[in-house]
Design a protein around this motif. Structure first.
Motif, PDB file in Angstrom:
ATOM      1  N   VAL A  67      54.779  46.143   3.877  1.00  0.00           N
ATOM      2  CA  VAL A  67      54.833  45.060   3.376  1.00  0.00           C
ATOM      3  C   VAL A  67      56.064  44.621   2.703  1.00  0.00           C
ATOM      4  O   VAL A  67      56.588  45.153   1.732  1.00  0.00           O
ATOM      5  N   GLU A  68      56.762  43.355   3.332  1.00  0.00           N
ATOM      6  CA  GLU A  68      57.977  43.018   2.482  1.00  0.00           C
ATOM      7  C   GLU A  68      57.946  41.771   1.596  1.00  0.00           C
ATOM      8  O   GLU A  68      57.178  41.010   1.935  1.00  0.00           O
ATOM      9  N   LEU A  69      58.271  41.986   0.430  1.00  0.00           N
ATOM     10  CA  LEU A  69      58.083  41.296  -0.788  1.00  0.00           C
ATOM     11  C   LEU A  69      59.298  40.459  -1.051  1.00  0.00           C
ATOM     12  O   LEU A  69      60.316  41.215  -1.151  1.00  0.00           O
ATOM     13  N   GLU A  70      59.543  39.316  -1.129  1.00  0.00           N
ATOM     14  CA  GLU A  70      60.560  38.264  -2.102  1.00  0.00           C
ATOM     15  C   GLU A  70      60.262  38.762  -3.582  1.00  0.00           C
ATOM     16  O   GLU A  70      59.171  39.003  -4.000  1.00  0.00           O
ATOM     17  N   VAL A  71      61.437  39.108  -4.147  1.00  0.00           N
ATOM     18  CA  VAL A  71      61.235  39.786  -5.636  1.00  0.00           C
ATOM     19  C   VAL A  71      62.368  38.995  -6.372  1.00  0.00           C
ATOM     20  O   VAL A  71      63.670  38.911  -6.282  1.00  0.00           O
ATOM     21  N   LEU A  72      61.938  38.526  -7.390  1.00  0.00           N
ATOM     22  CA  LEU A  72      62.731  38.002  -8.466  1.00  0.00           C
ATOM     23  C   LEU A  72      63.138  38.957  -9.439  1.00  0.00           C
ATOM     24  O   LEU A  72      62.069  39.298 -10.132  1.00  0.00           O
ATOM     25  N   ARG A  73      64.522  39.089  -9.767  1.00  0.00           N
ATOM     26  CA  ARG A  73      64.529  40.074 -10.805  1.00  0.00           C
ATOM     27  C   ARG A  73      65.608  39.598 -11.967  1.00  0.00           C
ATOM     28  O   ARG A  73      66.517  38.681 -11.586  1.00  0.00           O
ATOM     29  N   ARG A  74      65.291  39.849 -13.154  1.00  0.00           N
ATOM     30  CA  ARG A  74      66.112  39.180 -14.316  1.00  0.00           C
ATOM     31  C   ARG A  74      66.291  40.030 -15.180  1.00  0.00           C
ATOM     32  O   ARG A  74      65.409  40.816 -15.735  1.00  0.00           O
ATOM     33  N   GLY A  75      67.391  40.230 -15.989  1.00  0.00           N
ATOM     34  CA  GLY A  75      67.599  40.943 -17.300  1.00  0.00           C
ATOM     35  C   GLY A  75      67.722  42.319 -17.100  1.00  0.00           C
ATOM     36  O   GLY A  75      67.617  42.947 -16.210  1.00  0.00           O
TER      37      GLY A  75
END
Lengths: 400, 263
Positions: free
Chosen positions: B18-26
């Motif tokens: 499964v491929e996921l869009e990921v938001l990363r921050r900090g």
């Protein structure tokens, strides 16, 4: 061509101020506005009309809609059962109990087999994908509606035609480990099956399955496009060509002695469009799974959506929006209202026939709104005697 | 690479097939954030506030945002096992797990099953259990309720709600994907697992249950009941916020979460 009489048993007797104030006349309108005594009278009249059709040789068609003024036929198999016993000669089309809402297709197969036996083989089975407000009324997940539709059809078909003892079904949406219905249907291998749909994807599948393909109030362009998708899918799958007997069209119809009477009384049918389609946005515009996400910019912004481009396939909701403000003149021009004297109605039907490349079944939505029992019976008599014999002359032809 | 809003960068992350869009921050202690009915807006202020001391990892569930949904991947069971697998795959021995709304349900399910990869749990206006009697719905049926009513009950101040008219086409397409996916996963039983309540006692990590005081989607009393089922959990209310305290009161939200995580 064959003809089928259809009445949805609408309930128009709700005060207009209530209807105007409601955000939806389906699914959420309290049933205290439905007087069971009036409902009983309506059922009695409409069933008598079906029986008049039987006397005069016009086939009958029973629909199903849930929880709204548009129709009291939430329990289609009950009416089909009554018609199976009380009619004696005509064919009966259930169009249909809404299978993607029913938890157990095997029970549906039992109901249909029973009606087919009671009627001694006069049943036809139609499948309809259901409307948006019915997802709420029946707790049915709208996103997987079409998957359930096809799986239920597969299971019903197998349950009706399998004669060798219990079989097991462990599908995606339905499981039933011990299927063995009694009685089996009268007709072999099972009653003819119909499907009502306008969108090209489902139309193609209807074609591959060789079902009778019925378009309801879609007008010439949408109807022609759906029939074409049906035929194209068959050709691509290497399946034999079908005749016009595989195609059906349902429209409002009223026959009077004169054109004036036909138009005047027949215009009452438009109540169905003007009043009974009103559906809250959660059951239509915002119903999950009902439109591709790419349509969201049009649907989510409050600015009025731009008119659909010519030739675009309308969603069921967009089609409904188009219909709510239609006039009799427009409805006639768009091929969704056939009204007038017998000659005029015949001519209008045949003009539509020519525009869409032919069809073998005409369904007359013949009573709606405030049309009276007497008016309805008059149209049934005139249509059966003056129009139907001429339509019967039109034989099925193979369509390229 | 840009995401739906055209701002910030969305990464991809593969979990099994499964491929996921990921938001990363900090940067800081890792926090896995599971979003609610809508994906996390990369412009949301709470991301920056939390990001001062934490590394935020916020995937879009399959079918949501720009994450594809594999065929037949359509139950909460699938989502829970996906995130169990993700926890194993992340390069951290333990993370803090935060779930918002629908994602709170997922976080609670994951925390029940996995006690070795999570060190703290934050549930925010979470779905997932049935509390009231059979004729009293705990969770507003957002799919069968009029949109103005859903809006009214979602926000302390509906004026803070995202305005569809101000969104780009791409953002609206994502909203529609989110809506369809939420319906697919959560339709029946509506947004809860009848069995989950019984097993919440297995959650042994420190847990904060945070609730918007004005939440009309799932009321604070539900949150209190949820918290009472998780041993040792702490229940806090954020004033002036509805179903989305992380958006309506980003500072108070980040403050409460920060205090809890820093403890």
């Amino acid at each position: 061509m064959d003809a089928w009489w259809q009445c949805e048993v609408p309930y128009p007797f709700v005060p207009p101020d209530v209807l105007n104030a409601a955000d939806s006349v389906r699914a959420s309108l309290p049933n205290r506005y439905c007087d069971p005594k009036i409902a009983a009278d309506l059922f009695e009249e409409v069933i008598d009309e079906f029986l008049l059709c039987d006397d005069l040789g016009m086939n009958v068609l029973a629909v199903e809609h849930h929880a709204g003024v548009n129709s009291l036929l939430g329990a289609n198999p009950l009416l089909v059962g009554i018609l199976a016993r009380q009619t004696r000669q005509v064919r009966i089309l259930s169009l249909g109990t809404l299978i993607s809402l029913r938890k157990d297709p095997v029970r549906v197969a039992e109901e249909y087999a029973t009606a087919d036996v009671i009627s001694r083989g006069r049943l036809e089975i139609g499948f309809v994908k259901s409307g948006g407000s019915e997802m709420a009324s029946n707790n049915a997940n709208p996103v997987t509606n079409v998957e359930r539709y096809w799986e239920a059809i597969d299971l019903i078909k197998k349950a009706l035609s399998h004669q060798d003892g219990p079989f097991s079904w462990e599908g995606k949406h339905f499981t039933h480990r011990h299927v063995n219905i009694w009685p089996r249907p009268w007709q072999k291998p099972h009653p003819r099956m119909w499907s009502a749909t306008g969108d090209p994807e489902t139309a193609a599948e209807v074609g591959r399955r060789g079902m009778v393909h019925v378009l309801v109030l879609r007008g010439p362009e949408g109807t022609k496009r759906a029939y074409a998708a049906h035929r194209k899918a068959r050709a691509e799958a290497g399946l034999p060509k079908v005749t016009t007997d595989n195609f059906a069209y349902a429209a409002f119809a009223y026959v009077g002695d004169t054109d004036e009477e036909g138009v005047r009384v027949g215009s009452k049918l438009l109540w169905f469009l003007h009043t009974s389609l009103k559906s809250a946005p959660q059951y239509s515009r915002f119903l999950p799974g009902s439109s591709p996400p790419q349509a969201a910019p049009q649907l989510y912004r409050t600015a009025p959506p731009a008119a659909a481009a010519p030739g675009a396939v309308l969603t069921a909701g967009q089609n409904a929006a188009r219909l709510t403000s239609i006039t009799a003149e427009q409805a006639m021009a768009q091929g969704i209202l056939f009204v007038g004297n017998p000659d005029s109605v015949y001519r209008q039907v045949m003009e539509f026939y020519d525009k869409v490349g032919g069809f073998g079944h005409l369904s007359l939505v013949g009573r709606s709104g405030f049309m009276t029992h007497a008016e309805s019976e008059k149209s049934i008599r005139l249509f059966s005697k003056e129009v139907l014999p001429r339509l019967r002359e039109i034989k099925p032809v193979t369509v390229d | 690479m840009t995401n739906a809003s055209g701002s910030a960068v969305a990464e991809r992350l593969s979990v099994g097939e499964v491929e996921l869009e990921v938001l990363r921050r900090g940067a800081g202690r890792p926090v896995l954030v599971l979003h609610g009915l809508q994906t996390v807006d990369p412009r949301a202020r709470f991301l920056d506030l939390l990001g001062r001391t934490a590394e935020i990892i916020a995937p879009s569930h399959p079918g949501f945002g720009l994450s594809p949904r594999p065929a037949d991947f359509e139950t909460v069971y699938d989502l829970v096992h996906l995130y169990l697998e993700l926890l194993e795959a992340l390069p951290y021995e333990k993370v803090a797990l935060m779930g918002l709304s629908f994602g709170g349900w997922l976080a609670a399910e994951v925390a029940v099953k996995c006690r070795h990869r999570i060190d703290k749990l934050v549930l925010v206006d979470a779905f997932g259990i049935k509390v009231s009697d059979r004729e009293t719905p705990d969770i507003l049926d957002v799919f069968n309720t009029s949109p103005p009513e859903v809006l009214r009950r979602s926000w302390h101040d509906a004026g803070r709600a995202p305005d569809p008219n101000a969104m780009s086409d791409d953002e609206l397409v994502v909203r529609a994907r989110n809506w369809d996916a939420a319906c697919l996963y959560g339709w029946h039983p509506y947004m809860y697992n009848p069995q989950l309540k019984r097993w919440l006692r297995r959650i042994t990590v420190p847990t904060l249950v945070l609730w918007g005081a004005s939440d009309g989607i799932v009321k604070p009393s539900y949150g209190r009941a949820y918290s009472a089922l998780i041993p040792g959990s702490r229940f806090e209310v954020i004033e002036g916020a509805g179903h989305h305290p992380e958006i309506e009161q980003a500072d108070a939200f980040a403050g409460a979460v920060g205090r809890f995580l820093g403890r």
